[in-house]
Design an enzyme around this catalytic site. Structure first.
Site, PDB file in Angstrom:
ATOM      1  N   ASP A 103       0.837  -1.206   0.000  1.00  0.00           N
ATOM      2  CA  ASP A 103       0.000   0.000   0.000  1.00  0.00           C
ATOM      3  C   ASP A 103       0.871   1.257   0.000  1.00  0.00           C
ATOM      4  O   ASP A 103       2.023   1.218   0.452  1.00  0.00           O
ATOM      5  CB  ASP A 103      -0.882   0.034   1.254  1.00  0.00           C
ATOM      6  CG  ASP A 103      -1.894  -1.101   1.281  1.00  0.00           C
ATOM      7  OD1 ASP A 103      -2.187  -1.655   0.209  1.00  0.00           O
ATOM      8  OD2 ASP A 103      -2.363  -1.425   2.386  1.00  0.00           O
TER       9      ASP A 103
HETATM   10  N1  URA Z   1      -1.352  -5.985   3.797  1.00  0.00           N
HETATM   11  C1  URA Z   1      -1.842  -4.718   3.796  1.00  0.00           C
HETATM   12  O1  URA Z   1      -2.854  -4.423   4.415  1.00  0.00           O
HETATM   13  N2  URA Z   1      -1.151  -3.800   3.112  1.00  0.00           N
HETATM   14  C2  URA Z   1      -0.004  -4.049   2.447  1.00  0.00           C
HETATM   15  O2  URA Z   1       0.592  -3.145   1.850  1.00  0.00           O
HETATM   16  C3  URA Z   1       0.482  -5.374   2.456  1.00  0.00           C
HETATM   17  C4  URA Z   1      -0.228  -6.325   3.138  1.00  0.00           C
END
Ligand code: URA
Length: 227
Positions: A103
């Site tokens: 993310d």
């Molecule tokens: N899980 C999440 O919530 N975000 C990420 O970036 C990776 C795994």
């Protein structure tokens, strides 16, 4: 591989470019200076040096990148800088794909590879590859058992599924979580389902790959067997 492979069917300027290159640069294969543009060599077996610099040959290139927070796991974006903007020459010339995105507000280990099959090996749920995250929460974590048993959360298509922790280590607000799947916002959704907010999310390991001593925005190449 012929240095001038296929040059006969492409523009004549390309042929003269190679010849000119060989006149103006010292090209060495296995320590022998090469002047002929049609010299045959196998880049897997032979060592190529240009102007005294060793030119490594990779059929495919894989990188572990330490993605900083605020960089988007995408090729292009009008709002945010992308992880690809962190790559410097010669790595900025490769056609990399991302094997398991992070993310925008997450940081840590991101795998970039030119090998489409390798993306599949890293990301396919059936491969059950371990991913380790350091998760900082808004309050002390006390629900280890619930995560080990599994929590019902939704995937990117709004389909519910049981998400389980494979291993958990807790130190107050900090949880080191191992999962062997990697669905959309999985880690955040696992904690949110139990009433916690994720303040910071950092991926520190995928398979046997870790961040080594990388600092944010830096990267190292690896062979896929190291995964
Ligand atoms: N899980 C999440 O919530 N975000 C990420 O970036 C990776 C795994």
């Amino acid at each position: 591989m012929r240095i001038d492979k296929h040059l006969s069917d492409i523009k004549i300027e390309r042929r003269s470019m190679v010849k000119k290159f060989l006149l103006t640069h010292e090209v060495m294969i296995n320590g022998q200076v090469i002047k002929e543009s049609d010299y045959h060599f196998d880049p897997d077996q032979n060592e190529l040096m240009i102007d005294g610099e060793l030119i490594p040959y990779f059929k495919n290139m894989n990188l572990v990148l330490y993605k900083p927070k605020g960089y988007l796991s995408a090729h292009k974006d009008t709002m945010h800088q992308t992880v690809f903007s962190l790559l410097k020459a010669p790595f900025d010339h490769f056609n990399f794909k991302i094997a398991g995105r992070l993310d925008l507000d997450a940081e840590g280990l991101l795998i970039l590879t030119t090998d489409g099959k390798f993306v599949h090996e890293v990301t396919h749920p059936k491969k059950h590859l371990d991913k380790v995250y350091e998760v900082t929460l808004n309050r002390i974590f006390v629900d280890q058992e619930s995560l080990i048993e599994g929590v019902m959360i939704k995937d990117e298509f709004n389909e519910p599924y049981l998400a389980k922790a494979k291993h958990i280590k807790v130190s107050n607000h900090l949880v080191t979580l191992t999962i062997d799947t990697g669905k959309f916002h999985q880690v955040k959704r696992m904690f949110q389902s139990l009433g916690y907010d994720v303040i910071k999310l950092k991926r520190i390991q995928i398979g046997n790959l870790n961040l080594r001593d990388l600092t944010e925005g830096h990267y190292y190449p690896f062979r896929k067997e190291e995964l």
